[in-house]
Design a protein around this motif. Structure first.
Motif, PDB file in Angstrom:
ATOM      1  N   ARG A 282     -35.308  -6.229 -35.672  1.00 44.19           N
ATOM      2  CA  ARG A 282     -36.357  -6.891 -34.901  1.00 44.19           C
ATOM      3  C   ARG A 282     -37.674  -6.724 -35.646  1.00 44.19           C
ATOM      4  N   TYR A 283     -38.501  -7.750 -35.532  1.00 46.34           N
ATOM      5  CA  TYR A 283     -39.825  -7.674 -36.137  1.00 46.34           C
ATOM      6  C   TYR A 283     -40.864  -8.099 -35.109  1.00 46.34           C
TER       7      TYR A 283
ATOM      8  N   GLU B 114     -37.655 -19.650 -44.065  1.00 47.35           N
ATOM      9  CA  GLU B 114     -37.573 -18.838 -42.839  1.00 47.35           C
ATOM     10  C   GLU B 114     -37.148 -17.408 -43.157  1.00 47.35           C
ATOM     11  N   GLU B 115     -36.229 -17.243 -44.094  1.00 45.87           N
ATOM     12  CA  GLU B 115     -35.802 -15.897 -44.487  1.00 45.87           C
ATOM     13  C   GLU B 115     -36.959 -15.113 -45.112  1.00 45.87           C
TER      14      GLU B 115
ATOM     15  N   ARG C 257     -42.356 -10.368 -42.125  1.00 46.25           N
ATOM     16  CA  ARG C 257     -42.568  -9.758 -40.817  1.00 46.25           C
ATOM     17  C   ARG C 257     -41.886  -8.393 -40.708  1.00 46.25           C
TER      18      ARG C 257
ATOM     19  N   TYR D 207     -40.127 -15.608 -44.502  1.00 44.27           N
ATOM     20  CA  TYR D 207     -41.045 -15.311 -43.403  1.00 44.27           C
ATOM     21  C   TYR D 207     -40.569 -14.085 -42.634  1.00 44.27           C
ATOM     22  N   GLU D 208     -39.269 -14.022 -42.346  1.00 50.72           N
ATOM     23  CA  GLU D 208     -38.720 -12.868 -41.630  1.00 50.72           C
ATOM     24  C   GLU D 208     -38.847 -11.602 -42.474  1.00 50.72           C
ATOM     25  N   TRP D 209     -38.636 -11.712 -43.767  1.00 51.45           N
ATOM     26  CA  TRP D 209     -38.782 -10.562 -44.666  1.00 51.45           C
ATOM     27  C   TRP D 209     -40.221 -10.040 -44.591  1.00 51.45           C
TER      28      TRP D 209
ATOM     29  N   GLU E 234     -39.211 -10.437 -32.239  1.00 52.14           N
ATOM     30  CA  GLU E 234     -38.194 -11.451 -32.481  1.00 52.14           C
ATOM     31  C   GLU E 234     -37.107 -10.770 -33.278  1.00 52.14           C
ATOM     32  N   GLN E 235     -35.942 -11.377 -33.260  1.00 54.10           N
ATOM     33  CA  GLN E 235     -34.796 -10.751 -33.899  1.00 54.10           C
ATOM     34  C   GLN E 235     -34.254 -11.661 -34.994  1.00 54.10           C
ATOM     35  N   VAL E 236     -33.860 -11.055 -36.117  1.00 53.49           N
ATOM     36  CA  VAL E 236     -33.231 -11.791 -37.207  1.00 53.49           C
ATOM     37  C   VAL E 236     -31.848 -12.222 -36.730  1.00 53.49           C
TER      38      VAL E 236
ATOM     39  N   THR F  77     -43.887  -9.916 -33.336  1.00 57.26           N
ATOM     40  CA  THR F  77     -44.475 -11.250 -33.300  1.00 57.26           C
ATOM     41  C   THR F  77     -45.981 -11.116 -33.508  1.00 57.26           C
TER      42      THR F  77
END
Length: 143
Positions: A96-97, A49-50, A56, A52-54, A84-86, A99
Motif C-alpha cells: 500500500r502507498y 502507472e507502474e 509513491r 507512478y506506483e514505484w 491505495e494498493q498495488v 495517496t
C-alpha cells in the motif's frame, strides 16, 4: 550493516525512478489509432502507472521511516482515502502507498512534531543563555 541515512536513500531512489520515467517518456507512442489498436499505448500506460506506483512506494517508505523516528503515528490502512494498493498481478505482496491526502496528513503531523521539538529546545536554550548572562553579569559586578 551500515545503512544510508533515510533522506539520502530517499533521494537516490527518487533519482532512479525519475531516470526510469524519463527513459519511458522518450518511448511514448504517437497519439494515433494504430498505437491504440496495436496495444502500444496501453503497454505504455501500464508502464507509466507502474512507475507512478514505484514513486509513491518510495515516498511512503520515506515518510514512514521519518514518522517512526519522530514517534508520529501513520494513518491506519482502514482510514478512507489514505492508502491505495498495488494490484495483485503487479506485485504479489500488494503493498500500500499513501495517496495525496495521506501524504498531506503525514507531512502535517511530522511538521507539527518537529515544530514542537524545536520550541522545546528553544525554551531550554533561552533559559540557559539567560543564566549564563546573569552569571557573567554577577562575575563582572564583583570584579
Amino acid at each position: 550493516m551500515w545503512q544510508l541515512p533515510n533522506y539520502v536513500q530517499y533521494r537516490l531512489e527518487l533519482q532512479k525512478q525519475s531516470k526510469a520515467q524519463k527513459e519511458l517518456d522518450k518511448k511514448r507512442p504517437a497519439e494515433s489509432r494504430q498505437s491504440h489498436e496495436s496495444g502500444e499505448q496501453q503497454y505504455y500506460d501500464m508502464q507509466d502507472e507502474e512507475l507512478y506506483e514505484w514513486k509513491r512506494l518510495i515516498q511512503t517508505r520515506y515518510y514512514r521511516n521519518k514518522a517512526d523516528g519522530l514517534l508520529v503515528p501513520m494513518p491506519g490502512y482502514e482510514e478512507e482515502g489514505m492508502y491505495e494498493q498495488v494490484e495483485w498481478d503487479r506485485d504479489s505482496k500488494q503493498p500500500r502507498y499513501l495517496t495525496d491526502k495521506g501524504l498531506r496528513v503525514v507531512r502535517s503531523a511530522i511538521r507539527d512534531e518537529q515544530k514542537h521539538r524545536r520550541e522545546a529546545v528553544g525554551y531550554w536554550f533561552g533559559i540557559a543563555v539567560g543564566l549564563i548572562g546573569a552569571m557573567t553579569g554577577l562575575v563582572a559586578a564583583f570584579k
